[in-house]
Design an enzyme around this catalytic site. Structure first.
Site, PDB file in Angstrom:
ATOM      1  N   HIS A   1     -29.122   4.448   1.972  1.00 39.97           N
ATOM      2  CA  HIS A   1     -29.284   5.542   2.936  1.00 39.97           C
ATOM      3  C   HIS A   1     -28.167   5.468   3.984  1.00 39.97           C
ATOM      4  CE1 HIS A   1     -33.734   6.215   2.008  1.00 39.97           C
ATOM      5  NE2 HIS A   1     -33.605   4.971   1.579  1.00 39.97           N
TER       6      HIS A   1
ATOM      7  N   HIS B   1     -30.448   2.785  -4.121  1.00 43.22           N
ATOM      8  CA  HIS B   1     -29.857   3.830  -3.284  1.00 43.22           C
ATOM      9  C   HIS B   1     -29.619   3.295  -1.884  1.00 43.22           C
ATOM     10  CE1 HIS B   1     -34.252   4.231  -3.190  1.00 43.22           C
ATOM     11  NE2 HIS B   1     -34.125   4.577  -1.920  1.00 43.22           N
TER      12      HIS B   1
HETATM   13  P1  AMP Z   1     -36.819   4.828  -0.509  1.00 43.77           P
HETATM   14  O1  AMP Z   1     -38.070   4.883   0.316  1.00 43.77           O
HETATM   15  O2  AMP Z   1     -35.788   3.886   0.063  1.00 43.77           O
HETATM   16  O3  AMP Z   1     -37.099   4.584  -1.968  1.00 43.77           O
HETATM   17  O4  AMP Z   1     -36.163   6.250  -0.339  1.00 43.77           O
HETATM   18  C1  AMP Z   1     -36.257   7.256  -1.303  1.00 43.77           C
HETATM   19  C2  AMP Z   1     -35.621   8.493  -0.695  1.00 43.77           C
HETATM   20  O5  AMP Z   1     -35.331   9.410  -1.719  1.00 43.77           O
HETATM   21  C3  AMP Z   1     -36.513   9.201   0.328  1.00 43.77           C
HETATM   22  O6  AMP Z   1     -35.819   9.285   1.570  1.00 43.77           O
HETATM   23  C4  AMP Z   1     -36.741  10.573  -0.307  1.00 43.77           C
HETATM   24  O7  AMP Z   1     -36.781  11.608   0.642  1.00 43.77           O
HETATM   25  C5  AMP Z   1     -35.541  10.706  -1.231  1.00 43.77           C
HETATM   26  N1  AMP Z   1     -35.710  11.558  -2.385  1.00 43.77           N
HETATM   27  C6  AMP Z   1     -36.695  11.498  -3.316  1.00 43.77           C
HETATM   28  N2  AMP Z   1     -36.526  12.442  -4.273  1.00 43.77           N
HETATM   29  C7  AMP Z   1     -35.395  13.126  -3.941  1.00 43.77           C
HETATM   30  C8  AMP Z   1     -34.688  14.217  -4.517  1.00 43.77           C
HETATM   31  N3  AMP Z   1     -35.098  14.804  -5.648  1.00 43.77           N
HETATM   32  N4  AMP Z   1     -33.561  14.657  -3.890  1.00 43.77           N
HETATM   33  C9  AMP Z   1     -33.142  14.072  -2.753  1.00 43.77           C
HETATM   34  N5  AMP Z   1     -33.763  13.024  -2.163  1.00 43.77           N
HETATM   35  C10 AMP Z   1     -34.881  12.564  -2.738  1.00 43.77           C
END
Ligand code: AMP
Ligand code: ZN
Length: 140
Positions: A106, A104
């Site tokens: 950001h 993903h």
């Molecule tokens: P990372 O630390 O780069 O793996 O970021 C994961 C991101 O996914 C975090 O910013 C979370 O807030 C976001 N996240 C996790 N679950 C969900 C969800 N169901 N819907 C939207 N964002 C999510």
């Protein structure tokens, strides 16, 4: 398995519409939605629909589609929240802060004085170290 949807992967399930999300963009290869715990208003996640854990595991076409979606979405996110600038961030692996094990990107809206910060602790390197490392990385 890279590619096949993983039933226990939260982002595979979001891309498939099996878990609700605040969708902002979708095409054949890419899905984008708002982060549920935003670092700033408008914090957006852009993901490939096919499952891969790390950026380098993507096939070239999917990586290109992901990058192009980020390129087009970033200014739309900024305009929607009235921001000035943005960070693009992609964490790969636990030690790099990756929590969700599905690639993903950001998009984090920024503005002067938002207090989020961004400077990491920079190290030092000699010209010899840099030359040696560059040669090792460049080696096929
Ligand atoms: P990372 O630390 O780069 O793996 O970021 C994961 C991101 O996914 C975090 O910013 C979370 O807030 C976001 N996240 C996790 N679950 C969900 C969800 N169901 N819907 C939207 N964002 C999510
Ligand atoms: Zn997945």
């Amino acid at each position: 398995v890279a590619g096949a949807a993983q039933p226990d992967c939260v982002f595979c399930r979001i891309a498939a519409g099996q878990i609700p999300s605040s969708r902002v963009y979708e095409d054949d290869r890419v899905f984008a939605f708002l982060d549920i715990s935003p670092l700033a208003r408008g914090h957006t996640l852009v993901i490939p629909k096919s499952h891969a854990v790390r950026f380098d595991e993507l096939d070239a076409d999917t990586a290109a589609a992901l990058a192009e979606a980020v390129r087009q979405l970033a200014p739309r996110v900024i305009t929607a929240v009235g921001g000035d600038d943005y960070n693009i961030l992609n964490n790969n692996g636990a030690s790099a802060g990756q929590v969700v094990r599905h690639v993903h990107v950001h998009i984090i809206p920024r503005r002067e004085g938002d207090g989020l910060g961004y400077r990491w602790n920079a190290g030092k390197a000699t010209p010899e170290e840099l030359a040696d490392l560059a040669a090792r990385i460049a080696k096929p």
